[in-house]
Enzyme design. Structure first.
Site, PDB file in Angstrom:
ATOM      1  N   HIS A  95      49.314  50.031  57.346  1.00 45.62           N
ATOM      2  CA  HIS A  95      47.854  49.972  57.160  1.00 45.62           C
ATOM      3  C   HIS A  95      47.155  49.478  58.435  1.00 45.62           C
ATOM      4  O   HIS A  95      47.694  48.645  59.163  1.00 45.62           O
ATOM      5  CB  HIS A  95      47.528  49.031  55.995  1.00 45.62           C
ATOM      6  CG  HIS A  95      46.100  49.078  55.566  1.00 45.62           C
ATOM      7  ND1 HIS A  95      45.211  48.058  55.805  1.00 45.62           N
ATOM      8  CD2 HIS A  95      45.405  50.048  54.915  1.00 45.62           C
ATOM      9  CE1 HIS A  95      44.018  48.390  55.310  1.00 45.62           C
ATOM     10  NE2 HIS A  95      44.116  49.590  54.761  1.00 45.62           N
ATOM     11  N   ASP A 146      42.372  39.678  43.576  1.00 44.02           N
ATOM     12  CA  ASP A 146      43.556  39.589  44.435  1.00 44.02           C
ATOM     13  C   ASP A 146      44.434  38.349  44.225  1.00 44.02           C
ATOM     14  O   ASP A 146      44.841  37.698  45.196  1.00 44.02           O
ATOM     15  CB  ASP A 146      43.128  39.671  45.912  1.00 44.02           C
ATOM     16  CG  ASP A 146      42.465  40.997  46.250  1.00 44.02           C
ATOM     17  OD1 ASP A 146      42.357  41.854  45.365  1.00 44.02           O
ATOM     18  OD2 ASP A 146      42.045  41.170  47.406  1.00 44.02           O
ATOM     19  N   LYS A 185      42.618  48.187  45.621  1.00 45.86           N
ATOM     20  CA  LYS A 185      41.705  48.315  46.758  1.00 45.86           C
ATOM     21  C   LYS A 185      42.484  48.303  48.074  1.00 45.86           C
ATOM     22  O   LYS A 185      43.590  47.760  48.134  1.00 45.86           O
ATOM     23  CB  LYS A 185      40.662  47.185  46.754  1.00 45.86           C
ATOM     24  CG  LYS A 185      41.285  45.812  46.632  1.00 45.86           C
ATOM     25  CD  LYS A 185      40.233  44.750  46.407  1.00 45.86           C
ATOM     26  CE  LYS A 185      39.840  44.100  47.703  1.00 45.86           C
ATOM     27  NZ  LYS A 185      40.975  43.493  48.403  1.00 45.86           N
ATOM     28  N   HIS A 231      47.951  48.067  49.917  1.00 41.07           N
ATOM     29  CA  HIS A 231      47.917  48.825  51.171  1.00 41.07           C
ATOM     30  C   HIS A 231      49.146  49.713  51.355  1.00 41.07           C
ATOM     31  O   HIS A 231      50.268  49.293  51.027  1.00 41.07           O
ATOM     32  CB  HIS A 231      47.865  47.867  52.362  1.00 41.07           C
ATOM     33  CG  HIS A 231      46.687  46.949  52.365  1.00 41.07           C
ATOM     34  ND1 HIS A 231      45.395  47.377  52.240  1.00 41.07           N
ATOM     35  CD2 HIS A 231      46.608  45.589  52.507  1.00 41.07           C
ATOM     36  CE1 HIS A 231      44.563  46.344  52.303  1.00 41.07           C
ATOM     37  NE2 HIS A 231      45.279  45.243  52.451  1.00 41.07           N
ATOM     38  N   HIS A 247      50.803  42.549  54.506  1.00 40.05           N
ATOM     39  CA  HIS A 247      50.651  41.905  53.195  1.00 40.05           C
ATOM     40  C   HIS A 247      50.323  42.957  52.145  1.00 40.05           C
ATOM     41  O   HIS A 247      49.768  44.014  52.463  1.00 40.05           O
ATOM     42  CB  HIS A 247      49.528  40.858  53.231  1.00 40.05           C
ATOM     43  CG  HIS A 247      48.173  41.464  53.468  1.00 40.05           C
ATOM     44  ND1 HIS A 247      47.731  41.838  54.716  1.00 40.05           N
ATOM     45  CD2 HIS A 247      47.179  41.809  52.606  1.00 40.05           C
ATOM     46  CE1 HIS A 247      46.532  42.380  54.617  1.00 40.05           C
ATOM     47  NE2 HIS A 247      46.165  42.381  53.345  1.00 40.05           N
ATOM     48  N   CYS A 281      37.672  38.578  50.220  1.00 40.28           N
ATOM     49  CA  CYS A 281      37.422  39.569  49.171  1.00 40.28           C
ATOM     50  C   CYS A 281      36.514  39.020  48.077  1.00 40.28           C
ATOM     51  O   CYS A 281      35.722  39.769  47.498  1.00 40.28           O
ATOM     52  CB  CYS A 281      38.740  40.068  48.625  1.00 40.28           C
ATOM     53  SG  CYS A 281      39.659  40.948  49.907  1.00 40.28           S
ATOM     54  N   ASP A 315      44.935  43.992  45.987  1.00 40.63           N
ATOM     55  CA  ASP A 315      44.971  44.504  47.356  1.00 40.63           C
ATOM     56  C   ASP A 315      46.247  45.350  47.439  1.00 40.63           C
ATOM     57  O   ASP A 315      47.331  44.879  47.064  1.00 40.63           O
ATOM     58  CB  ASP A 315      45.034  43.294  48.302  1.00 40.63           C
ATOM     59  CG  ASP A 315      44.425  43.548  49.664  1.00 40.63           C
ATOM     60  OD1 ASP A 315      43.399  44.247  49.760  1.00 40.63           O
ATOM     61  OD2 ASP A 315      44.986  43.014  50.660  1.00 40.63           O
TER      62      ASP A 315
HETATM   63  C1  VGL Z   1      42.149  39.727  51.641  1.00 42.62           C
HETATM   64  C2  VGL Z   1      42.470  39.679  53.894  1.00 42.62           C
HETATM   65  C3  VGL Z   1      43.104  40.901  53.872  1.00 42.62           C
HETATM   66  C4  VGL Z   1      41.620  39.060  50.412  1.00 42.62           C
HETATM   67  C5  VGL Z   1      42.774  40.963  51.578  1.00 42.62           C
HETATM   68  O1  VGL Z   1      42.042  39.422  49.300  1.00 42.62           O
HETATM   69  O2  VGL Z   1      40.764  38.154  50.541  1.00 42.62           O
HETATM   70  N1  VGL Z   1      41.992  39.103  52.806  1.00 42.62           N
HETATM   71  N2  VGL Z   1      43.256  41.524  52.698  1.00 42.62           N
HETATM   72 ZN    ZN Z   2      44.464  43.259  52.586  1.00 38.84          ZN
END
Ligand code: VGL
Ligand code: ZN
Length: 199
Positions: free
Chosen positions: A54, A10, A108, A50, A83, A153, A48
């Site tokens: 979401h 990410d 993801k 979404h 995000h 993550c 990431d």
């Molecule tokens: C993440 C919070 C929400 C991450 C992703 O990549 O750590 N944290 N979505």
């Molecule tokens: Zn996320």
């Protein structure tokens, strides 16, 4: 022969400095991960990704604010600012990342009703994201991991990798955490207990 893959978690505009869910000091990992990528033939980057609205977005729950917790059918869910909406500039890889053209990208968090911290299993702990199939089918037995966020993550991907029997090294200088309420120190403890090596 089992091979080793580099897994970069990410490293996206929304998690980097100035992003919608910026991880403190995130941009400091860019030279480190760019250097790491030069040492691996097999590189997997997670993104990431979404859909709008979401379930993990505070804006999807009237009256709730970012970093509140709610109960969902699969358990506790922290609510985040919007995000990494699929296809938007915030979801793009950081422009500071020197992406090799042969790298594999794995999305993801693509299901509207489930969040996904791990690149192996979504937070319902049932829905596969795809990293296990990808690694297994390509003969990978060991991963070297870096990215954002260490205590989110990164942590859940490293722990699931250990549960599935992969050797895991997390490169500390290539990670940064959100560190809400001491979660970063706790993440390192959990990883050490699970047999994650520090690199
Ligand atoms: C993440 C919070 C929400 C991450 C992703 O990549 O750590 N944290 N979505
Ligand atoms: Zn996320």
């Amino acid at each position: 022969m089992k091979t080793t893959a580099l897994v970069l978690v990410d490293i996206q505009t929304d998690f980097c400095c100035g992003g919608a869910l910026a991880v403190p000091d995130a941009d400091a990992i860019l030279p480190v991960v760019n250097g790491l990528m030069r040492g691996f033939r097999r590189i997997i980057l997670t993104q990431d990704w979404h859909p709008p609205g979401h379930v993990s977005f505070a804006s999807s729950h009237p009256g709730q604010r970012p970093f509140d917790h709610i109960a969902l059918p699969y358990g506790d869910q922290i609510l985040w600012p919007d995000h990494c909406v699929a296809g938007t500039p915030g979801a793009a890889f950081s422009p500071g990342l020197n992406l090799p053209p042969e790298a594999t990208v794995l999305h993801k968090g693509i299901h509207a009703g489930v969040d996904s911290y791990s690149a192996f299993l979504e937070n319902d702990r049932r829905t596969p994201v795809g990293l296990d199939a990808l690694l297994r089918e390509t003969g990978v037995g060991e991963i070297v991991l870096a990215g954002l966020a260490t205590d989110d993550c990164g942590l859940h991907t490293a722990l699931d990798a250990r549960t599935l029997g992969y050797e895991v090294t997390v490169v500390e200088s290539g990670c940064r955490g959100i560190d809400a309420h001491g979660s970063l120190a706790d993440a390192w403890k959990q990883m050490a207990r699970a047999g994650v090596r520090l690199g």
